[in-house]
Design a protein around this motif. Structure first.
Motif, PDB file in Angstrom:
ATOM      1  N   PRO A  70       0.831  -1.209   0.000  1.00  5.83           N
ATOM      2  CA  PRO A  70       0.000   0.000   0.000  1.00  5.83           C
ATOM      3  C   PRO A  70       0.862   1.254   0.000  1.00  5.83           C
ATOM      4  N   ARG A  71       0.289   2.351  -0.490  1.00  6.89           N
ATOM      5  CA  ARG A  71       1.037   3.601  -0.633  1.00  6.89           C
ATOM      6  C   ARG A  71       1.567   4.121   0.691  1.00  6.89           C
ATOM      7  N   GLN A  72       0.942   3.773   1.806  1.00  2.46           N
ATOM      8  CA  GLN A  72       1.399   4.263   3.108  1.00  2.46           C
ATOM      9  C   GLN A  72       2.683   3.590   3.583  1.00  2.46           C
ATOM     10  N   CYS A  73       3.115   2.535   2.910  1.00  4.82           N
ATOM     11  CA  CYS A  73       4.336   1.837   3.337  1.00  4.82           C
ATOM     12  C   CYS A  73       5.565   2.729   3.253  1.00  4.82           C
TER      13      CYS A  73
ATOM     14  N   ASP B 110      -0.777  13.861   5.836  1.00  6.01           N
ATOM     15  CA  ASP B 110      -1.537  13.466   4.649  1.00  6.01           C
ATOM     16  C   ASP B 110      -0.929  12.259   3.939  1.00  6.01           C
ATOM     17  N   MET B 111       0.387  12.102   3.998  1.00 10.03           N
ATOM     18  CA  MET B 111       1.030  10.987   3.286  1.00 10.03           C
ATOM     19  C   MET B 111       0.589   9.624   3.807  1.00 10.03           C
ATOM     20  N   ILE B 112       0.159   9.553   5.066  1.00  5.42           N
ATOM     21  CA  ILE B 112      -0.331   8.274   5.582  1.00  5.42           C
ATOM     22  C   ILE B 112      -1.854   8.265   5.670  1.00  5.42           C
TER      23      ILE B 112
ATOM     24  N   GLY C 238      -3.667  10.658   7.191  1.00 11.37           N
ATOM     25  CA  GLY C 238      -4.124  11.311   8.420  1.00 11.37           C
ATOM     26  C   GLY C 238      -3.302  10.859   9.606  1.00 11.37           C
ATOM     27  N   ASP C 239      -3.784   9.821  10.289  1.00  5.88           N
ATOM     28  CA  ASP C 239      -3.054   9.320  11.455  1.00  5.88           C
ATOM     29  C   ASP C 239      -2.821   7.819  11.299  1.00  5.88           C
ATOM     30  N   LEU C 240      -2.303   7.195  12.332  1.00  4.42           N
ATOM     31  CA  LEU C 240      -1.954   5.781  12.247  1.00  4.42           C
ATOM     32  C   LEU C 240      -3.169   4.867  12.151  1.00  4.42           C
ATOM     33  N   ASP C 241      -4.350   5.386  12.433  1.00  2.45           N
ATOM     34  CA  ASP C 241      -5.558   4.567  12.344  1.00  2.45           C
ATOM     35  C   ASP C 241      -6.269   4.722  11.003  1.00  2.45           C
ATOM     36  N   GLY C 242      -5.639   5.440  10.064  1.00  2.00           N
ATOM     37  CA  GLY C 242      -6.209   5.607   8.730  1.00  2.00           C
ATOM     38  C   GLY C 242      -6.161   4.316   7.930  1.00  2.00           C
ATOM     39  N   ALA C 243      -7.107   4.178   7.022  1.00  2.00           N
ATOM     40  CA  ALA C 243      -7.197   2.979   6.180  1.00  2.00           C
ATOM     41  C   ALA C 243      -6.083   2.949   5.139  1.00  2.00           C
ATOM     42  N   LEU C 244      -5.585   1.759   4.870  1.00  2.00           N
ATOM     43  CA  LEU C 244      -4.573   1.571   3.832  1.00  2.00           C
ATOM     44  C   LEU C 244      -5.225   1.643   2.456  1.00  2.00           C
ATOM     45  N   THR C 245      -4.490   2.192   1.496  1.00  2.00           N
ATOM     46  CA  THR C 245      -4.940   2.251   0.104  1.00  2.00           C
ATOM     47  C   THR C 245      -3.728   2.042  -0.799  1.00  2.00           C
ATOM     48  N   PHE C 246      -4.001   1.750  -2.046  1.00  2.00           N
ATOM     49  CA  PHE C 246      -2.921   1.583  -3.008  1.00  2.00           C
ATOM     50  C   PHE C 246      -2.784   2.782  -3.932  1.00  2.00           C
ATOM     51  N   SER C 247      -3.789   3.623  -3.976  1.00  2.00           N
ATOM     52  CA  SER C 247      -3.719   4.813  -4.822  1.00  2.00           C
ATOM     53  C   SER C 247      -3.991   6.044  -3.966  1.00  2.00           C
ATOM     54  N   TRP C 248      -3.533   7.173  -4.466  1.00  3.66           N
ATOM     55  CA  TRP C 248      -3.772   8.435  -3.781  1.00  3.66           C
ATOM     56  C   TRP C 248      -5.193   8.887  -4.088  1.00  3.66           C
ATOM     57  N   PRO C 249      -5.970   9.223  -3.083  1.00  5.89           N
ATOM     58  CA  PRO C 249      -7.379   9.548  -3.317  1.00  5.89           C
ATOM     59  C   PRO C 249      -7.613  10.760  -4.210  1.00  5.89           C
ATOM     60  N   ASP C 250      -6.690  11.700  -4.225  1.00 11.90           N
ATOM     61  CA  ASP C 250      -6.912  12.923  -5.001  1.00 11.90           C
ATOM     62  C   ASP C 250      -6.120  12.970  -6.307  1.00 11.90           C
ATOM     63  N   GLU C 251      -5.440  11.879  -6.652  1.00 14.52           N
ATOM     64  CA  GLU C 251      -4.661  11.888  -7.887  1.00 14.52           C
ATOM     65  C   GLU C 251      -5.555  11.639  -9.096  1.00 14.52           C
ATOM     66  N   GLU C 252      -5.172  12.207 -10.203  1.00 15.48           N
ATOM     67  CA  GLU C 252      -5.881  11.934 -11.449  1.00 15.48           C
ATOM     68  C   GLU C 252      -5.502  10.523 -11.887  1.00 15.48           C
ATOM     69  N   TRP C 253      -6.498   9.727 -12.256  1.00 19.74           N
ATOM     70  CA  TRP C 253      -6.228   8.324 -12.579  1.00 19.74           C
ATOM     71  C   TRP C 253      -5.570   8.201 -13.946  1.00 19.74           C
TER      72      TRP C 253
ATOM     73  N   THR D  24      -5.138  -0.957   8.477  1.00 21.14           N
ATOM     74  CA  THR D  24      -4.816   0.413   8.870  1.00 21.14           C
ATOM     75  C   THR D  24      -3.304   0.598   8.896  1.00 21.14           C
ATOM     76  N   VAL D  25      -2.870   1.834   8.953  1.00 24.10           N
ATOM     77  CA  VAL D  25      -1.445   2.139   9.032  1.00 24.10           C
ATOM     78  C   VAL D  25      -0.870   1.560  10.322  1.00 24.10           C
ATOM     79  N   ARG D  26      -1.627   1.629  11.402  1.00 22.35           N
ATOM     80  CA  ARG D  26      -1.165   1.053  12.674  1.00 22.35           C
ATOM     81  C   ARG D  26      -0.978  -0.464  12.543  1.00 22.35           C
ATOM     82  N   ASP D  27      -1.945  -1.148  11.913  1.00 19.61           N
ATOM     83  CA  ASP D  27      -1.809  -2.592  11.672  1.00 19.61           C
ATOM     84  C   ASP D  27      -0.538  -2.877  10.867  1.00 19.61           C
ATOM     85  N   LEU D  28      -0.298  -2.046   9.873  1.00 20.80           N
ATOM     86  CA  LEU D  28       0.880  -2.209   9.027  1.00 20.80           C
ATOM     87  C   LEU D  28       2.155  -2.009   9.837  1.00 20.80           C
ATOM     88  N   SER D  29       2.162  -1.044  10.744  1.00 18.01           N
ATOM     89  CA  SER D  29       3.347  -0.818  11.578  1.00 18.01           C
ATOM     90  C   SER D  29       3.601  -2.020  12.474  1.00 18.01           C
ATOM     91  N   GLU D  30       2.536  -2.662  12.950  1.00 18.56           N
ATOM     92  CA  GLU D  30       2.700  -3.859  13.774  1.00 18.56           C
ATOM     93  C   GLU D  30       3.213  -5.020  12.930  1.00 18.56           C
TER      94      GLU D  30
END
Length: 128
Positions: A30-33, A65-67, A69-84, A118-124
């Motif tokens: 995911p992009r947050q990695c 914003d790069m993650i 928001g915070d560590l409890d934000g949902a993981l995604t593979f794409s940036w939500p505001d990027e043009e596809w 979540t980002v927190r799950d990923l950190s664990e």
């Protein structure tokens, strides 16, 4: 009175190892990695004694914003505001995201790891 050199001052610079780009991980994770790796690398520097939450608060006032928001934000593979980019992913954002989640889940499940959401799950998972 002299300053105590063992007590670090506020951090504003992030640490990142150059091998991230050569690793190819950005194609399967995911992009947050990438920003999470920066956060963990920064937290691993000598003199830091807090949690990732503490570091996120210290550097970004608790919201980065790069993650997402915070560590409890949902993981995604794409940036939500990027043009596809339909040239590289004709199936569209939703289908691409679903396919990447499937591949990510298969990879982790095959290795015996839980799939983080979540980002927190990923950190664990990183700690594991």
């Amino acid at each position: 009175m002299t300053e105590n050199p063992s007590v670090p001052g506020p951090r504003r610079d992030m640490a990142m190892h150059n091998d991230w780009w050569a690793s190819g991980w950005d194609h399967v994770l995911p992009r947050q990695c990438f920003p999470l790796t920066m956060l963990i690398g920064t937290a691993s520097q000598p003199g830091f004694t807090g949690s990732l939450d503490d570091l996120l608060q210290e550097i970004f006032d608790g919201h980065w914003d790069m993650i997402g928001g915070d560590l409890d934000g949902a993981l995604t593979f794409s940036w939500p505001d990027e043009e596809w980019d339909y040239e590289n992913a004709l199936e569209g954002r939703e289908a691409s995201e679903a396919n990447r989640w499937k591949d990510f889940g298969v990879m982790l499940t095959a290795a015996g790891f839980p799939v983080p959401t979540t980002v927190r799950d990923l950190s664990e998972l990183y700690l594991t």
